[in-house]
Design an enzyme around this catalytic site. Structure first.
Site, PDB file in Angstrom:
ATOM      1  N   LYS A 121       0.826  -1.217   0.000  1.00  0.00           N
ATOM      2  CA  LYS A 121       0.000   0.000   0.000  1.00  0.00           C
ATOM      3  C   LYS A 121       0.850   1.252   0.000  1.00  0.00           C
ATOM      4  CE  LYS A 121      -4.468  -1.522   1.547  1.00  0.00           C
ATOM      5  NZ  LYS A 121      -5.557  -1.403   2.511  1.00  0.00           N
ATOM      6  N   LYS A 144      -3.677 -11.453  -6.933  1.00  0.00           N
ATOM      7  CA  LYS A 144      -5.005 -11.743  -6.366  1.00  0.00           C
ATOM      8  C   LYS A 144      -6.051 -10.795  -6.958  1.00  0.00           C
ATOM      9  CE  LYS A 144      -5.479  -8.793  -2.386  1.00  0.00           C
ATOM     10  NZ  LYS A 144      -5.966  -8.495  -1.093  1.00  0.00           N
ATOM     11  N   LYS A 196     -10.086  -5.239  -5.211  1.00  0.00           N
ATOM     12  CA  LYS A 196     -11.004  -4.130  -5.504  1.00  0.00           C
ATOM     13  C   LYS A 196     -10.265  -2.964  -6.131  1.00  0.00           C
ATOM     14  CE  LYS A 196     -11.740  -4.202  -0.632  1.00  0.00           C
ATOM     15  NZ  LYS A 196     -12.535  -4.352   0.535  1.00  0.00           N
TER      16      LYS A 196
END
Ligand code: TYM
Length: 335
Positions: free
Chosen positions: A115, A197, A200
């Site tokens: 992140k 993966k 979103k």
């Protein structure tokens, strides 16, 4: 233990559009486990602001996520479904646990590394201590079990370490939680790049099935899913990762095993297989969509769920928090 049942805690962020990965890796298992445990399912809106959010959008998404928990089959009379920000104990316990967590531990977290690379202009302290808030969520309710997808395992291991460290100083304060990883669907991959993966935050909308996608969009995305040139439906992770991901999705949606699926599609082309996978997903998501529509018409009911469950969660959280505050030496409140 709460009453005669073991306790389960889990949560999801109200950030971005939820994907099939969130459903098959987490939500679907929550529903399966909900009878067996005393369950707390939180919409973790406090975690969401570690990345900049539009306030109106966050509010709206958080409410829709809470409704989605119900639409997926969690009965809010039996399961405590609530917003993390409505229970002050999460932040209070997180502060205390921050003082029992090491910088070195937090800097090893892969989600923090990912992140902070993605949001290089906003590497805030909340992003760094995110896993401590997650530990507080879980330990506050003395959870025995935490159903999550594989990507959350590292955070869960840290939660266990923090709990054990605290217990070794102050005695048995926290239940040390066990992860629950479903047999299928624990790591749903991107439809466009099966080495990543399904997420979103993927910029390519064809990479993810969003839970609110309509049937045509779902079928189209599966038709475009990246496969290989082998031409046979087989479970070979090395050579056919895209097909393996589709087999996992199909198994999670139909309850079939991988062997049964391979046998079912023997001699058939990828086109037929992709259509069948798409249809299996559409039939799982269809009832979710219609339930969401019903719930959207029922504002008062949802408001009552939000209020009642926040009180229930606050009560359970308060018990642990008072115990912890006492253990670390905070003076008792005079009532
Ligand atoms: P979040 O919101 O990213 O994801 C919610 C749940 O969905 C699972 N998941 C997946 N499972 C399989 N395949 C995928 N592609 C996939 N993508 C997501 C996640 O593993 C998760 O179970 N930090 C957590 C939220 C959280 C939490 C908690 C979870 C906060 N406090 C306490 C459990 C307990 C998160 O960001 O999940």
């Amino acid at each position: 233990m709460l009453g005669d049942k073991k306790v389960l805690f889990s949560g999801m962020q109200a950030t971005g559009n939820l994907t099939l990965g969130n459903y098959l890796g987490a939500l679907k298992n929550w529903v399966t486990l909900s009878d067996e445990y005393e369950c707390f399912y939180s919409v973790v809106d406090m975690h969401s602001i570690t990345v900049r959010q539009d306030p109106a959008e966050l509010r709206n998404r958080a409410r829709r996520l809470l409704m989605l928990y119900i639409a997926a089959g969690l009965d809010p009379e039996k399961n405590c479904i609530y917003f993390q920000s409505h229970v002050s104990g999460h932040a209070e316990l997180a502060w205390i646990l921050n003082c029992y967590t090491y910088m070195g531990e937090l800097s090893r977290m892969t989600q923090f590394k990912d992140k902070s690379a993605k949001h290089a202009d906003n590497i805030n302290a909340g992003l760094f201590t995110y896993p401590v808030l997650m530990a507080a969520d879980i330990l506050l309710y003395q959870a025995d079990v935490v159903p999550v997808g594989i990507d959350q395992m590292q955070h869960l291991e840290l939660t266990r370490d923090i709990a054990q460290r605290f217990n070794s100083i102050y005695g048995d304060v926290f239940t040390v939680p066990e992860p629950y990883i479903g047999k299928v669907g624990a790591k749903i991959m991107s439809l466009q790049d099966p080495s990543k993966k399904m997420s979103k935050s993927d910029e390519n909308p064809n990479a993810s099935i969003y839970l609110m996608d309509d049937p045509d969009t779902i079928m189209r995305k599966f038709k475009r899913a990246v496969t290989d040139s082998e031409g046979a439906v087989r479970y070979d992770e090395e050579r056919q990762p895209g097909i393996c991901n589709l087999i996992d999705i199909y198994c999670a949606c139909t309850g079939h095993t991988a062997d049964e699926t391979v046998a079912e599609f023997e001699g058939k082309g990828y086109g037929d297989f992709k259509t069948a996978v798409g249809e299996s997903v559409v039939s799982v998501l269809r009832p979710l969509h219609s339930k969401m529509e019903d719930l959207a018409k029922n504002k008062d009911y949802i408001d009552r769920v939000i209020k009642d469950n926040a009180e229930k969660a606050q009560y359970a959280a308060g018990k642990t928090l008072r115990k912890v505050q006492k253990k670390v030496g905070f003076p008792e409140k005079i009532r």
